[in-house]
Design a protein around this motif. Structure first.
Motif, mmCIF file in Angstrom:
data_model
loop_
_atom_site.group_PDB
_atom_site.id
_atom_site.type_symbol
_atom_site.label_atom_id
_atom_site.label_comp_id
_atom_site.label_asym_id
_atom_site.label_seq_id
_atom_site.Cartn_x
_atom_site.Cartn_y
_atom_site.Cartn_z
ATOM 1 N N GLU A 41 -5.164 1.714 2.545
ATOM 2 C CA GLU A 41 -5.075 0.489 3.357
ATOM 3 C C GLU A 41 -5.224 0.827 4.831
ATOM 4 O OE1 GLU A 41 -3.316 -2.702 5.809
ATOM 5 O OE2 GLU A 41 -2.683 -0.620 5.687
ATOM 6 N N GLU A 42 -4.611 1.946 5.218
ATOM 7 C CA GLU A 42 -4.551 2.301 6.638
ATOM 8 C C GLU A 42 -5.901 2.765 7.195
ATOM 9 O OE1 GLU A 42 -2.218 1.543 8.475
ATOM 10 O OE2 GLU A 42 -0.292 1.677 7.457
ATOM 11 N N HIS A 51 0.847 -1.185 0.000
ATOM 12 C CA HIS A 51 0.000 0.000 0.000
ATOM 13 C C HIS A 51 0.887 1.241 0.000
ATOM 14 C CE1 HIS A 51 0.537 0.789 4.372
ATOM 15 N NE2 HIS A 51 0.412 -0.513 4.548
ATOM 16 N N MET A 109 6.482 -4.313 12.696
ATOM 17 C CA MET A 109 5.288 -3.473 12.848
ATOM 18 C C MET A 109 5.294 -2.713 14.178
ATOM 19 S SD MET A 109 2.900 -2.495 10.952
ATOM 20 C CE MET A 109 1.730 -3.261 9.862
ATOM 21 N N ASP A 163 6.361 0.833 7.291
ATOM 22 C CA ASP A 163 4.986 0.427 6.917
ATOM 23 C C ASP A 163 4.474 1.327 5.821
ATOM 24 O OD1 ASP A 163 2.422 -0.546 6.834
ATOM 25 O OD2 ASP A 163 1.794 0.352 8.708
ATOM 26 N N MET A 164 4.698 0.997 4.540
ATOM 27 C CA MET A 164 5.509 -0.071 4.060
ATOM 28 C C MET A 164 6.225 0.332 2.759
ATOM 29 S SD MET A 164 2.497 -2.671 2.693
ATOM 30 C CE MET A 164 3.656 -3.744 1.846
ATOM 31 N N GLU A 184 4.048 -6.406 4.025
ATOM 32 C CA GLU A 184 3.940 -5.708 5.317
ATOM 33 C C GLU A 184 5.065 -6.198 6.231
ATOM 34 O OE1 GLU A 184 1.791 -3.386 6.371
ATOM 35 O OE2 GLU A 184 -0.005 -3.555 5.122
HETATM 36 ZN ZN LIG Z 1 0.847 -1.468 6.389
#
Ligand SMILES: [Zn+2]
Length: 395
Positions: A136-137, A72, A356, A104-105, A164
């Motif tokens: 995406e977020e 993303h 993450m 990210d990312m 990711e």
């Molecule tokens: Zn992500």
């Protein structure tokens, strides 16, 4: 160490402040240009407002099954006050590249772009599809169109890698998520005369309590999958707003809640959802006894499916060999677009650089060593693209 080629590209990518609320068209144009410079065609899939777009490109032949690299382009906001350097001006310190999205990312995207010439040169037998999304977020909102396009390619891809951050380990499962906003409309009136009104806050509070009780019940006696933390489906009320003054019966209340489900093999989630809907319908009926115009509106605000790729699927071992990891496939606690690809019938794993735990906070970073390792992973991929996918996917 000497920064890998992807570090220079990542600096540029971080410079595009592609927060989900903003347009991402400048970063998409940047990727398009890099692809076009090698003669690789790409296609934009714009959103309804033409403010954002996904990008889909195929490197190599289009008449056979290939491998999808998914990422993303959007990032979460960078409003934390404690950034040591400006979040959208990448800063290189002690072998780490700091900036919003470094981990990210955009690091994964940078490694792909650094290896584009190699992938382009080698992809004579097995194609590589690049699928870069937006939003995406904010609940995987941009991906469904893109995933449909990928799944509808002349030959459906045989594997998808969602890059990711997993420290280049293989993740094969995550929970699904669905979130709703409930708007309760009652009838206002003086608080001395509540029998002539319908209290929306009380109704919303009853719904919140019902959800809390259900959450406890599911945690204690619902299905379990010990590979997740926590090992059961969770139900969570995130907000409840309503009322403006003590002497007024509130006629409006808004509640938001989510369900994060463990991979659902027994059809337990539909049963859970219908129990919640029945509880909400009962509250609506109760309100209407005093105010026939009362209503409860339910809107879905986020939904993405679980990921539950079989750990013994040949694609899992094939990607593990590319990533150079022998660790057992694991689950991740965060959601991704991977469940959408899997739902579309493409075997999908999550495997990308970084961790993450560094994302969604100040001083997000990725190690230059992690970028270099991702470039090596893509080199190994390139080294297999002169062979048909079947020869290295199963052997
Ligand atoms: Zn992500």
């Amino acid at each position: 160490m000497t920064p890998p080629a992807s570090a220079t590209i990542l600096k540029e990518l971080v410079g595009f402040a592609s927060v989900s609320a903003n347009s991402n068209l400048d970063i998409i144009a940047y990727v398009e240009e890099r692809l076009a410079s090698l003669g690789i065609a790409s296609r934009r899939l714009p959103d309804k407002m033409a403010k954002k777009a996904s990008l889909l490109a195929t490197i190599g032949p289009t008449d056979r099954a290939g491998i999808v690299l998914s990422a993303h382009t959007d990032v979460v906001p960078a409003s934390e006050p404690n950034w040591s350097s400006p979040p959208f001006e990448a800063s290189l310190r002690d072998g780490r590249l700091y900036g919003r999205g470094a981990c990210d990312m955009k690091g994964f995207i940078a490694a792909i772009l650094a290896q584009l010439p190699l992938l382009h040169r080698e992809a004579s037998e097995t194609p590589v599809h690049l699928a870069f999304s937006y939003d995406e977020e904010v609940g995987c909102r941009g991906a469904p169109d893109l995933v449909a396009e990928v799944a509808g390619l002349p030959v459906k891809p045989a594997v998808c890698i969602v890059g990711e951050p997993t420290s280049l380990q293989i993740a094969t499962a995550h929970k699904g998520k669905v979130a709703y906003r409930i708007t309760v409309t009652g009838r206002t009136g003086h608080s001395a005369l509540p029998h002539r009104a319908a209290n929306a806050v009380t109704a919303a509070a009853r719904i919140a309590a019902m959800l809390g009780d259900l959450a406890d019940e599911v945690a204690i006696s619902g299905p379990r999958d010990e590979s997740f933390d926590p090992p059961y489906t969770t139900i969570h009320v995130g907000s409840l707003h309503g009322g403006s003054a003590l002497n007024l019966v509130p006629d409006r209340a808004v509640l938001e809640y989510e369900i994060r489900n463990i991979p659902d093999r027994e059809g337990g989630i539909p049963v859970l959802c219908s129990r919640i809907e029945a509880g909400i319908a009962a509250e609506c009926q109760a309100l209407r006894r005093s105010a026939p115009e009362a209503d409860i509106l339910i809107e879905e605000i986020v939904a993405y499916p679980q990921l539950a790729t079989a750990a013994d699927h040949p694609a899992v071992a094939a990607v593990a060999r590319l990533a150079g990891t022998e660790a057992r496939p694991r689950t991740v606690s965060f959601g991704t677009e991977a469940g959408l690809y899997a739902e579309a019938g493409i075997p999908t794993v999550i495997c990308g650089p970084g961790d993450m735990t560094r994302a969604h906070k100040a001083d997000e970073w990725i190690g230059l060593d992690e970028l270099a390792a991702t470039e090596r992973m893509l080199e190994r991929l390139a080294g297999r693209l002169r062979q048909p996918l079947a020869t290295w996917m199963i052997s």
